[in-house]
Design a protein around this motif. Structure first.
Motif, PDB file in Angstrom:
ATOM      1  N   MET A  68      -4.075   4.140   9.464  1.00 22.32           N
ATOM      2  CA  MET A  68      -4.105   2.695   9.330  1.00 22.32           C
ATOM      3  C   MET A  68      -5.085   2.312   8.228  1.00 22.32           C
ATOM      4  SD  MET A  68      -1.869   1.580  11.379  1.00 22.32           S
ATOM      5  CE  MET A  68      -2.206  -0.181  11.322  1.00 22.32           C
ATOM      6  N   LEU A  69      -4.633   1.461   7.321  1.00 15.74           N
ATOM      7  CA  LEU A  69      -5.464   0.966   6.237  1.00 15.74           C
ATOM      8  C   LEU A  69      -5.801  -0.496   6.495  1.00 15.74           C
ATOM      9  CD1 LEU A  69      -3.460   2.441   3.211  1.00 15.74           C
ATOM     10  CD2 LEU A  69      -5.197   3.551   4.592  1.00 15.74           C
ATOM     11  N   GLY A  70      -6.754  -1.002   5.723  1.00 19.47           N
ATOM     12  CA  GLY A  70      -7.033  -2.423   5.813  1.00 19.47           C
ATOM     13  C   GLY A  70      -8.365  -2.773   6.424  1.00 19.47           C
ATOM     14  N   GLU A  71      -9.316  -1.824   6.445  1.00 22.96           N
ATOM     15  CA  GLU A  71     -10.643  -2.149   6.972  1.00 22.96           C
ATOM     16  C   GLU A  71     -11.296  -3.264   6.160  1.00 22.96           C
ATOM     17  OE1 GLU A  71     -13.112   1.237   7.300  1.00 22.96           O
ATOM     18  OE2 GLU A  71     -11.865   2.256   8.790  1.00 22.96           O
ATOM     19  N   SER A  72     -11.019  -3.264   4.850  1.00 17.39           N
ATOM     20  CA  SER A  72     -11.586  -4.303   3.990  1.00 17.39           C
ATOM     21  C   SER A  72     -10.781  -5.592   4.054  1.00 17.39           C
ATOM     22  CB  SER A  72     -11.624  -3.823   2.535  1.00 17.39           C
ATOM     23  OG  SER A  72     -10.313  -3.587   2.050  1.00 17.39           O
ATOM     24  N   ASP A 124     -11.511  -0.296  -2.402  1.00 19.96           N
ATOM     25  CA  ASP A 124     -12.678   0.525  -2.028  1.00 19.96           C
ATOM     26  C   ASP A 124     -12.386   1.379  -0.801  1.00 19.96           C
ATOM     27  OD1 ASP A 124     -14.267  -0.499  -4.100  1.00 19.96           O
ATOM     28  OD2 ASP A 124     -14.768  -2.253  -2.887  1.00 19.96           O
ATOM     29  N   GLY A 125     -11.115   1.708  -0.579  1.00 21.64           N
ATOM     30  CA  GLY A 125     -10.776   2.483   0.601  1.00 21.64           C
ATOM     31  C   GLY A 125      -9.777   3.585   0.322  1.00 21.64           C
ATOM     32  N   LYS A 126      -8.807   3.746   1.241  1.00 20.14           N
ATOM     33  CA  LYS A 126      -7.870   4.856   1.190  1.00 20.14           C
ATOM     34  C   LYS A 126      -6.509   4.429   0.649  1.00 20.14           C
ATOM     35  CE  LYS A 126      -9.986   7.430   5.009  1.00 20.14           C
ATOM     36  NZ  LYS A 126      -9.751   8.107   6.304  1.00 20.14           N
ATOM     37  N   VAL A 127      -5.686   5.444   0.394  1.00 22.54           N
ATOM     38  CA  VAL A 127      -4.342   5.212  -0.109  1.00 22.54           C
ATOM     39  C   VAL A 127      -3.347   5.946   0.783  1.00 22.54           C
ATOM     40  CG1 VAL A 127      -4.309   7.232  -1.647  1.00 22.54           C
ATOM     41  CG2 VAL A 127      -2.907   5.236  -2.197  1.00 22.54           C
ATOM     42  N   ALA A 128      -2.140   5.410   0.899  1.00 22.44           N
ATOM     43  CA  ALA A 128      -1.034   6.064   1.611  1.00 22.44           C
ATOM     44  C   ALA A 128       0.186   6.005   0.712  1.00 22.44           C
ATOM     45  CB  ALA A 128      -0.759   5.369   2.944  1.00 22.44           C
ATOM     46  N   LEU A 129       0.924   7.117   0.625  1.00 23.98           N
ATOM     47  CA  LEU A 129       2.057   7.220  -0.289  1.00 23.98           C
ATOM     48  C   LEU A 129       3.298   7.692   0.452  1.00 23.98           C
ATOM     49  CD1 LEU A 129       0.231   9.162  -3.147  1.00 23.98           C
ATOM     50  CD2 LEU A 129       0.504   6.688  -2.975  1.00 23.98           C
ATOM     51  N   LYS A 130       4.475   7.355  -0.107  1.00 25.55           N
ATOM     52  CA  LYS A 130       5.734   7.819   0.480  1.00 25.55           C
ATOM     53  C   LYS A 130       6.811   7.861  -0.592  1.00 25.55           C
ATOM     54  CE  LYS A 130       8.943   7.121   4.323  1.00 25.55           C
ATOM     55  NZ  LYS A 130       9.323   6.242   5.469  1.00 25.55           N
ATOM     56  N   PRO A 175      -2.612  -3.255   9.427  1.00 29.25           N
ATOM     57  CA  PRO A 175      -2.673  -4.210  10.545  1.00 29.25           C
ATOM     58  C   PRO A 175      -2.336  -5.620  10.063  1.00 29.25           C
ATOM     59  CG  PRO A 175      -4.882  -3.610   9.819  1.00 29.25           C
ATOM     60  CD  PRO A 175      -3.946  -2.717   9.082  1.00 29.25           C
ATOM     61  N   GLN A 176      -1.844  -6.463  10.979  1.00 27.39           N
ATOM     62  CA  GLN A 176      -1.319  -7.761  10.565  1.00 27.39           C
ATOM     63  C   GLN A 176      -2.392  -8.793  10.239  1.00 27.39           C
ATOM     64  OE1 GLN A 176       1.827  -9.339  12.986  1.00 27.39           O
ATOM     65  NE2 GLN A 176       2.996  -7.436  12.985  1.00 27.39           N
ATOM     66  N   ASP A 177      -3.656  -8.454  10.418  1.00 27.71           N
ATOM     67  CA  ASP A 177      -4.703  -9.394  10.021  1.00 27.71           C
ATOM     68  C   ASP A 177      -5.170  -9.152   8.590  1.00 27.71           C
ATOM     69  OD1 ASP A 177      -5.870  -6.966  10.541  1.00 27.71           O
ATOM     70  OD2 ASP A 177      -7.635  -7.788  11.544  1.00 27.71           O
ATOM     71  N   ALA A 178      -4.495  -8.274   7.858  1.00 29.35           N
ATOM     72  CA  ALA A 178      -4.875  -7.959   6.482  1.00 29.35           C
ATOM     73  C   ALA A 178      -4.152  -8.881   5.504  1.00 29.35           C
ATOM     74  CB  ALA A 178      -4.562  -6.506   6.157  1.00 29.35           C
ATOM     75  N   THR A 179      -4.712  -8.989   4.298  1.00 28.06           N
ATOM     76  CA  THR A 179      -4.084  -9.733   3.210  1.00 28.06           C
ATOM     77  C   THR A 179      -3.510  -8.735   2.212  1.00 28.06           C
ATOM     78  OG1 THR A 179      -5.641 -11.573   3.429  1.00 28.06           O
ATOM     79  CG2 THR A 179      -4.455 -11.394   1.348  1.00 28.06           C
TER      80      THR A 179
END
Length: 312
Positions: free
Chosen positions: A126-130, A180-186, A205-209
């Protein structure tokens, strides 16, 4: 132990016994477990270990059920391969690895693919901590103007052909990156709305922009996220916090590696190369030893040569 370079690593792991003791500590933390049934009732034998479970009783070693399984290459060379493959920002080719470590190119190719299997994310991250995420797609493949004249595609009755051969389009890769975080690729069949929405909702997560370009495939994201786009068609690349420069920078590193180091990547193995580049990027803030040990923890991912070369 605190190695920051390949010579320091090789100086420490001079003996195979040292490598096995170190890896056993990484894998089992001093308490061997049977890789076949998971039993902690284990006996030591001359060649390794034997499971004490009455229904198992199988022999095994510290490398059984890992990327090192059934390999005639010493752990010392394996450790050097992992160090080189995970510290070179753009990767290392099997030809170069073979020259550096004194093994055959075929062995080096198999070693690198086993390492990529180790680097693969075992579950969706899961990404989007920032709370600020960028998404984009890129295309992998040669440009038409760089091909020989007889291999370029031509138009005949609106059908793309290549001297009687079916035209093979570029490969589509979609990505998500948190600033400033991670990446996910497909690797996907195309930059479609369904592919983009499914991939983003799995990792963000749905609270991310989410920020993207103005491609129609991203319009449906507004149903799930706060979404804004930058208008590249109007030569607008930054509007305050709205931009996709972070993932564009990542694409440049990915393509320089794929084109400059590996030159050509098949459809079958592209996903493995994506795992390699995303794993290196996501651990960029770790030092060499921390990264090395983190990946070894995930090394229980056997990959036989037969399965690797099996036609899909």
């Amino acid at each position: 132990m605190n190695f920051k370079s390949l010579p320091q690593l090789l100086d420490h792991f001079k003996e195979e016994s040292t490598c096995k003791e170190y890896y056993a500590q990484i894998r089992w933390n001093g308490e061997p477990a049977c890789p076949h049934c998971g039993s902690l009732k284990v006996y030591t034998t001359k060649r390794g270990f034997r499971c004490g479970d009455s229904e198992c009783k199988k022999d095994f070693t510290v490398t059984t059920g890992t990327i090192f399984h059934n390999s005639n290459i010493s752990l010392r060379i394996w450790f050097a391969s992992i160090f080189l493959a995970t510290t070179h920002k753009k990767g290392i080719s099997s030809v170069q690895l073979a020259l550096d470590l004194g093994i055959t190119q075929k062995s080096a190719w198999h070693v690198l693919h086993r390492i990529r299997e180790m680097l693969r994310e075992k579950s969706p991250q899961m990404l989007g901590e920032s709370k600020m995420v960028e998404t984009d797609a890129t295309y992998i493949g040669g440009k038409e103007r760089n091909k020989h004249l007889n291999k370029r595609r031509s138009r005949d009755n609106n059908l793309l052909t290549n001297e009687g051969k079916a035209y093979k389009p570029k490969k589509t890769v979609i990505g998500i990156i948190e600033r400033d975080g991670k990446v996910a690729l497909k690797y996907v069949s195309g930059e479609t709305t369904q592919n983009m929405v499914d991939f983003v909702t799995t990792h963000v997560p749905q609270d991310a922009t989410i920020y993207s370009d103005e491609a129609p495939a991203y319009h449906q994201l507004k149903k799930y996220y706060t979404h804004d786009n930058v208008k590249h068609a109007l030569n607008i690349y930054v509007e305050g916090s709205v931009h996709t420069n972070t993932i564009e920078n990542f694409w440049s590193v990915l393509k320089r590696g794929l084109y400059g180091v590996y030159h050509q990547v098949s459809d079958k193995h592209l996903e493995r190369y994506l795992d390699e580049y995303s794993a290196r990027f996501n651990t960029r803030r770790l030092n060499s030893q921390e990264r090395f040990e983190k990946f070894l923890v995930e090394s229980e991912s056997p990959l036989s040569y037969k399965r690797l070369t099996k036609l899909s």
